[in-house]
Design a protein around this motif. Structure first.
Motif, PDB file in Angstrom:
ATOM      1  N   ILE A  40     -12.117 -40.303 -63.371  1.00 51.95           N
ATOM      2  CA  ILE A  40     -11.662 -39.812 -62.071  1.00 51.95           C
ATOM      3  C   ILE A  40     -10.399 -38.968 -62.267  1.00 51.95           C
ATOM      4  O   ILE A  40      -9.498 -39.340 -63.013  1.00 51.95           O
ATOM      5  CB  ILE A  40     -11.349 -40.986 -61.132  1.00 51.95           C
ATOM      6  N   THR A  41     -10.354 -37.830 -61.593  1.00 48.35           N
ATOM      7  CA  THR A  41      -9.160 -36.979 -61.605  1.00 48.35           C
ATOM      8  C   THR A  41      -8.714 -36.734 -60.171  1.00 48.35           C
ATOM      9  O   THR A  41      -9.494 -36.900 -59.233  1.00 48.35           O
ATOM     10  CB  THR A  41      -9.442 -35.615 -62.262  1.00 48.35           C
ATOM     11  N   THR A  42      -7.457 -36.367 -59.995  1.00 48.79           N
ATOM     12  CA  THR A  42      -6.984 -35.940 -58.683  1.00 48.79           C
ATOM     13  C   THR A  42      -6.490 -34.502 -58.773  1.00 48.79           C
ATOM     14  O   THR A  42      -6.119 -34.025 -59.839  1.00 48.79           O
ATOM     15  CB  THR A  42      -5.862 -36.856 -58.151  1.00 48.79           C
ATOM     16  N   LEU A  43      -6.497 -33.829 -57.625  1.00 46.07           N
ATOM     17  CA  LEU A  43      -6.244 -32.389 -57.580  1.00 46.07           C
ATOM     18  C   LEU A  43      -4.809 -32.026 -57.227  1.00 46.07           C
ATOM     19  O   LEU A  43      -4.492 -30.856 -57.034  1.00 46.07           O
ATOM     20  CB  LEU A  43      -7.185 -31.730 -56.563  1.00 46.07           C
ATOM     21  N   GLY A  44      -3.929 -33.019 -57.134  1.00 47.49           N
ATOM     22  CA  GLY A  44      -2.547 -32.735 -56.766  1.00 47.49           C
ATOM     23  C   GLY A  44      -2.352 -32.808 -55.262  1.00 47.49           C
ATOM     24  O   GLY A  44      -3.311 -32.853 -54.484  1.00 47.49           O
ATOM     25  N   ARG A  45      -1.090 -32.838 -54.851  1.00 53.56           N
ATOM     26  CA  ARG A  45      -0.761 -32.915 -53.432  1.00 53.56           C
ATOM     27  C   ARG A  45      -1.438 -31.785 -52.654  1.00 53.56           C
ATOM     28  O   ARG A  45      -1.417 -30.632 -53.078  1.00 53.56           O
ATOM     29  CB  ARG A  45       0.749 -32.822 -53.224  1.00 53.56           C
ATOM     30  N   GLY A  46      -2.030 -32.126 -51.513  1.00 55.23           N
ATOM     31  CA  GLY A  46      -2.720 -31.118 -50.712  1.00 55.23           C
ATOM     32  C   GLY A  46      -4.108 -30.816 -51.223  1.00 55.23           C
ATOM     33  O   GLY A  46      -4.772 -29.903 -50.722  1.00 55.23           O
ATOM     34  N   GLY A  47      -4.576 -31.582 -52.202  1.00 52.99           N
ATOM     35  CA  GLY A  47      -5.857 -31.287 -52.824  1.00 52.99           C
ATOM     36  C   GLY A  47      -7.060 -31.461 -51.928  1.00 52.99           C
ATOM     37  O   GLY A  47      -8.135 -30.905 -52.203  1.00 52.99           O
ATOM     38  N   GLY A  62       6.064 -22.628 -49.757  1.00 52.73           N
ATOM     39  CA  GLY A  62       6.569 -23.853 -49.160  1.00 52.73           C
ATOM     40  C   GLY A  62       6.002 -24.239 -47.810  1.00 52.73           C
ATOM     41  O   GLY A  62       6.195 -25.365 -47.364  1.00 52.73           O
ATOM     42  N   ALA A  63       5.300 -23.318 -47.118  1.00 52.76           N
ATOM     43  CA  ALA A  63       4.666 -23.704 -45.846  1.00 52.76           C
ATOM     44  C   ALA A  63       3.624 -24.779 -46.134  1.00 52.76           C
ATOM     45  O   ALA A  63       2.793 -24.621 -47.025  1.00 52.76           O
ATOM     46  CB  ALA A  63       4.018 -22.482 -45.194  1.00 52.76           C
ATOM     47  N   GLN A  64       3.646 -25.865 -45.390  1.00 58.02           N
ATOM     48  CA  GLN A  64       2.836 -27.030 -45.728  1.00 58.02           C
ATOM     49  C   GLN A  64       1.558 -27.143 -44.907  1.00 58.02           C
ATOM     50  O   GLN A  64       0.948 -28.208 -44.846  1.00 58.02           O
ATOM     51  CB  GLN A  64       3.682 -28.295 -45.575  1.00 58.02           C
ATOM     52  N   ILE A  65       1.137 -26.059 -44.291  1.00 53.70           N
ATOM     53  CA  ILE A  65      -0.074 -26.093 -43.474  1.00 53.70           C
ATOM     54  C   ILE A  65      -1.322 -26.178 -44.347  1.00 53.70           C
ATOM     55  O   ILE A  65      -2.217 -26.984 -44.118  1.00 53.70           O
ATOM     56  CB  ILE A  65      -0.151 -24.842 -42.573  1.00 53.70           C
ATOM     57  N   LEU A  66      -1.413 -25.333 -45.360  1.00 55.04           N
ATOM     58  CA  LEU A  66      -2.566 -25.307 -46.257  1.00 55.04           C
ATOM     59  C   LEU A  66      -2.107 -25.343 -47.704  1.00 55.04           C
ATOM     60  O   LEU A  66      -1.063 -24.782 -48.049  1.00 55.04           O
ATOM     61  CB  LEU A  66      -3.399 -24.035 -46.036  1.00 55.04           C
TER      62      LEU A  66
END
Length: 404
Positions: free
Chosen positions: A145-152, A207-211
Motif C-alpha cells: 500500500i502507498t499513499t499519494l501525499g497530502r491532498g492526494g 499554497g491555495a488549499q482548494i485543490l
C-alpha cells in the motif's frame, strides 16, 4: 446517462451528520440517472490522529508502515458512507484503491499514480452500483500500500475521471468554489465562476488549499471537466477549464499564500561551472523539492545560492548539504523557517505592463519588506517574513480587486 466522479474531503465526512449529508448528495446524483464513482478522504482529523498514534509508538517509523496505517482512515470513510447509502436502499459497493485497480509508484508517502485497471469498477458500474473508492492511496508493483501525499484524494478522483472518461469530476469542499484569496484572511475575496487549468495549477502550487496541484496537472493533461463546489450548500461552484471568457485582459485570478516553506542559503560557494547542478542534483536524489531559487555573486570569486524547500524537508536538506560540504565547497549554511510566500496569479500577468509594479506598490504602501522574488508568465511570487504574509495578501488583494 452521464458518468460523474464526486470527491468529498475530510471536513465533508467528519461525522455521522456530515456523512449522511454526503450520502444524500450522492443519492441525488445517482437517482437522476447517472453512474457515480465516489472518492472519499479520511474523516476530519483522522489522519493527524493516526500520525500522533504512530509517534507514540515509534517516532521514526518507516514510511512503508506509515502508509499501511494512514490508509485505514479512508477505508473507514467509504465503508460508513456505503452503509448510509445501503440504509437509503441504494445499491453500492466500497472498494479500497487496490481493489479499484489504482497502481502507483513505490515512493511511500508521496507516490504517483501510474495506471488504473478499470475492470473491477467497470463491472460494478455495469451492475448499476454506486462505487465508493478510498482516496489518497494506491498499490505498488510489490503489492504494498502507498499513499499519494497530502491532498492526494483530489488526485485519486481526477485520475479516476480521466481513466473512465467521466463527463464531470466534482470536488466537494467546505467552501463553495475558488476565491480570489482565502476568505478567512480576506473577507472581501470574490468567488470565481471559472478559472483556467494553468491559473488553478499555479494557485494550488503556491499554497491555495482548494485543490491538490497534481490533481490539476492531471485534469489539464486529460481535459477533465472539473468543478469545485460546496458539500454544504446547493449552489454552483467554480469550473476549471482550458479557456475562460476573460480573454486579453489584465487577468488576476487570485492571491495565494504559503507558510509551509523554509529558506536555505549556501554561503561562499566557489564560483565554478556546474556548482548549481551539483547542489540541486544532490537534493533531487534525496527527493527534496526546491522552489524559489536566487543566485548572487559574493566576494573573492564566491557566490551564494538561496532557495526554498518545504519545512518538513528542512532538516534533511541541511543534513544532506552538510554531509557533502567538502565536495560542494561552501563556507556555511543558513536556514530560516519564519518566512512565507505570497503569489499573484493570472493568465498573461507578466505580459501586461504595470502589474508587477502594482504588486510592489501595494507592499511598499503596507511597509512590507521583500526578501526574494520569483516570476513566471502567469505568476509573481515574493518571499516575506512570516508575520507579514497575511497583511501582504490583504494589501495586494485590495490593490487589484478593491478598485473594481
Amino acid at each position: 446517462m452521464s458518468l460523474i466522479v464526486q470527491k468529498f474531503g475530510g471536513s465533508s465526512v467528519q461525522d455521522a451528520k456530515h456523512l449522511r449529508n454526503v450520502a444524500g448528495l450522492i443519492a441525488e446524483t445517482y437517482l437522476e440517472g447517472n453512474d457515480v464513482i465516489v472518492v472519499l478522504s479520511a474523516q476530519g482529523d483522522t489522519t493527524d490522529g493516526l500520525i500522533e498514534k504512530a509517534c507514540e509508538i515509534n517516532p521514526g517509523a518507516s514510511k512503508r508502515e506509515m502508509d499501511m496505517l494512514l490508509s485505514t482512515g479512508e477505508q473507514i470513510s467509504v465503508a460508513l458512507c456505503a452503509m448510509a447509502l445501503e440504509g437509503m436502499g441504494l445499491p453500492c459497493v466500497s472498494l479500497t484503491a487496490w481493489q479499484a485497480g489504482i497502481q502507483s509508484t513505490s515512493v511511500h508517502g508521496d507516490a504517483r499514480i501510474k495506471k488504473i485497471d478499470t475492470e473491477r469498477v467497470r463491472g460494478e458500474l455495469d451492475q448499476h452500483r454506486i462505487v465508493l473508492v478510498t482516496g489518497f492511496q494506491g498499490l505498488n508493483r510489490r503489492g504494498d500500500i502507498t499513499t499519494l501525499g497530502r491532498g492526494g484524494s483530489d488526485t485519486s478522483a481526477v485520475a479516476l475521471a480521466a481513466a473512465f472518461q467521466a463527463d464531470l469530476c466534482q470536488i466537494f469542499t467546505d467552501v463553495d468554489g475558488v476565491y480570489t484569496a482565502d476568505p478567512r484572511i480576506v473577507p472581501t475575496a470574490r468567488k470565481l465562476e471559472e478559472i483556467t487549468y494553468d491559473e488553478m495549477l499555479e494557485l494550488a502550487s503556491q499554497g491555495a488549499q482548494i485543490l491538490h496541484n497534481r490533481s490539476v496537472e492531471l485534469a489539464k493533461k486529460f481535459r477533465v471537466n472539473l468543478e469545485v463546489l460546496s458539500s454544504l450548500e446547493r449552489k454552483s461552484g467554480t469550473h476549471v477549464k482550458e479557456v475562460t471568457k476573460k480573454v486579453e485582459k489584465t487577468n488576476i485570478a487570485g492571491v495565494a499564500r504559503d507558510v509551509s516553506i523554509a529558506r536555505v542559503a549556501l554561503v561562499g560557494l566557489e564560483h565554478n561551472p556546474g556548482v548549481a547542478f551539483q547542489v540541486f542534483h544532490l537534493l533531487s536524489k534525496h527527493n527534496i523539492n526546491v522552489d524559489v531559487i536566487l543566485q548572487s555573486i559574493g566576494r573573492e570569486d564566491t557566490k551564494d545560492i538561496s532557495f526554498t524547500v518545504h519545512k518538513k524537508d528542512l532538516a534533511d536538506t541541511v543534513a544532506v548539504l552538510e554531509e557533502h560540504k567538502d565536495t560542494l565547497r561552501f563556507d556555511h549554511i543558513t536556514a530560516d523557517e519564519h518566512i512565507g510566500k505570497v503569489s499573484v496569479v493570472g493568465v498573461g500577468l507578466m505580459s501586461n505592463s504595470g502589474v508587477a509594479a502594482k504588486i510592489f506598490e501595494a507592499l511598499y504602501e503596507a511597509g512590507i519588506n521583500i526578501q526574494m522574488i520569483s516570476t513566471s508568465e502567469i505568476r509573481v511570487s515574493v518571499l516575506l517574513d512570516e508575520e507579514d504574509v497575511n497583511r501582504a495578501v490583504r494589501a495586494i488583494h485590495d490593490k487589484f480587486f478593491g478598485e473594481v
